[in-house]
Scaffold this active site. Sequence first.
Site, PDB file in Angstrom:
ATOM      1  N   GLU A  50      16.029 -37.712   6.260  1.00 26.71           N
ATOM      2  CA  GLU A  50      16.676 -39.021   6.462  1.00 26.71           C
ATOM      3  C   GLU A  50      15.644 -40.144   6.548  1.00 26.71           C
ATOM      4  OE1 GLU A  50      16.381 -36.747   8.766  1.00 26.71           O
ATOM      5  OE2 GLU A  50      15.831 -37.686  10.665  1.00 26.71           O
ATOM      6  N   CYS A  83      15.018 -31.301  13.025  1.00 27.48           N
ATOM      7  CA  CYS A  83      13.894 -31.329  13.978  1.00 27.48           C
ATOM      8  C   CYS A  83      14.375 -30.933  15.379  1.00 27.48           C
ATOM      9  CB  CYS A  83      13.221 -32.699  13.953  1.00 27.48           C
ATOM     10  SG  CYS A  83      11.603 -32.692  14.764  1.00 27.48           S
ATOM     11  N   HIS A  96      12.548 -34.244   8.543  1.00 26.08           N
ATOM     12  CA  HIS A  96      13.422 -35.413   8.413  1.00 26.08           C
ATOM     13  C   HIS A  96      13.490 -35.821   6.952  1.00 26.08           C
ATOM     14  CE1 HIS A  96      13.224 -35.864  12.768  1.00 26.08           C
ATOM     15  NE2 HIS A  96      11.947 -35.596  12.652  1.00 26.08           N
TER      16      HIS A  96
END
Lengths: 214, 294
Positions: free
Chosen positions: A173, A80, A171
Site C-alpha cells: 500500500e 506487517c 507494505h
Amino acid sequence: MVATIGVLALQGGYEAHARVLHRLGAVVLEVRVPAHLQGLDGLIIPGGESTTMTIGVERERLAQPVRALARAGLPMFGSCAGMIMLDREHLGVMDIAVERNAFGRQINSFEADLELGPDRELDGLAEGPVRAVFIRAPWIVEHGPEVEVLARVDGHPVAARQGHVLAVAFHSELADDDRLHRLFLGWARAYARAGGASEAGGSGGLARSRASQP
Amino acid sequence: MRDEATFRVKSGLAEMLKGGVIMDVVTPAQATIAEEAGAAAVMALERVPADIRRDGGVARMSDPEMVAGIQQAVSIPVMAKARIGHFLEAQVLQALEVDYIDESEVLTPADESNHIDKWAFKVPFVCGATSLGEALRRIGEGAAMIRSKGEAGTGDIVEAVRHMRRITGEIRKLSVLGEAELPAAAKELGAPLELAREVARSSRLPVVLFCAGGIATPADAALMMALGAEGVFVGSGIFKSDDPPARARAIVEATTHWQDPERVAQASRGLGRAMTSLESSKLEGEELLAQRGW
C-alpha cells in the site's frame, strides 16, 4: 457491486490502506470498536506497532468478534503488524507463528520486487513482481498445513494465504501497487454476493466461503 | 535487489506510527512503562524538557549506554534526539541503530545557521516546525516526518495549537493557488518550489505530521488530533505527572478515540494531577525553545 471494507484503525498505517481502497472504488470504514465490524465485506489489519494494537484490541474487546467473523468466512488481509495480529498468539485467525522485527531495526528496512505464487488466484499478479516495502518487518517462522506460503525472502515466508485470509510482511500500500488490494476486493465482493454479513455466523458461513474459492 | 533507506522506507515508518503516541523517556524503566501503556514508539533523551527548563545548562544527546538500555528494554521503535546541526551526534545515534533521529530544538542548538544534511543518513529524521515554510525546509533537507514544535516542557497547549493551525492553514491557502502563483508563494514561505507544488497538488504535507510541545492531558491529545495532527509526541506530560502509567494509557486511548468525547471523558477520569505547568506567554527570549532553528 461496491464492497464495504473495514480497516482496523486503533493505530498504524490505516490511512495508506484507505487511500488505495478509495482509489479502487470501495467503501472504507475505520474500525475502532466492535460495533464498527457490522456490515463489512472484508477487514484489513494494517501495519503499525503490534504491541500498541494488541493493547487496543484487549481494551476494546475486539478479539472475540474478529475471530467469529473469520470463522464465518469474512475475508481478511493483514500487512506487517497486521500479519502478527492474525497469528496464533494474537487474534488466532491464521495458523502461523510470526517473529516480530525479524529483519531487524529501521536501518535494515528495505524495498524490493517480490514474485508471489504459486496460488492460482494470485496468478492474476503474474504481470510482474509486487513492489514490497519491508519496514522493521516480521516473517513467518512456522505454519500449519492449511497455510500456503506465497513468497519468501532469504528463505523466510513473507506472504501466506489460508482460505479467505491473506497475510504479508510488507507494505504494497506504500508503493503504487494496488494488485493485492484488487485481489482482496474480489474476495470481498464474492463474500458479499454469497450473503455476506447478514448470513455470517456458524459453520455454514465457513462452508460457504470455502465453496466460493477455487 | 534490495533498495535500502529510500525515502519511501524512511517516511513509511512514520506512516506506521500514525494514530499513535510517542513518549519521551530517559531510562529503560520509563521505556517499559511507555510500551506497556501502548506507546507506538519512545523518544530517548537526556532530560525531559521540564527538567531542562528547571535545571538549565546545555542539553545534549542521551548517553549511548542509556539509548542501548532502552533498545534492550522495548521492542517498539526507539527514537533519540540530537542537537540542531550536530551531525556527529546524529552519526552516533545512527551507529547505535536508533529507528528515528529527532533533530530537536529541545536540546541546545550546536549550529545557529545550519541544520543537519539529513539526506546523508540511512536512519530517518523527524524535525520540528512552527510553519509550513519551516516544515518544507526540513523536508528539503531530508526529514521524513514533521512534528509541530509547540513549547516543550510547559504543559501549555497554546503554542502547539498555534503551530498546528498555522501549518494546516498555510497548506489550505497553498492548495487554492494557481500554478502561476506558486513560485511567489514558495518564495514567501521560504520553501523549495517543488515541495510547495507537491503540497498545493495534494493538500497535505509530503510526509506524516505529528504534533508536540505542551500536551499534558488526554483532551490535549484529542484536541491536536482534531486540528489535523496524525499522532502526538508527549514529553514531560507523562513522567512529570502523578500517575505516569495511567496517564500514558489514557493519552493513548484519547488519541485513538479523539472523535468520541465520551471516550475521551472516560479516559480522563481519575488520573491525579497533571505535570506542573508554565504559561508559555510568560516565557521570554531564550526561554522559548520553538524559536530555535529557522
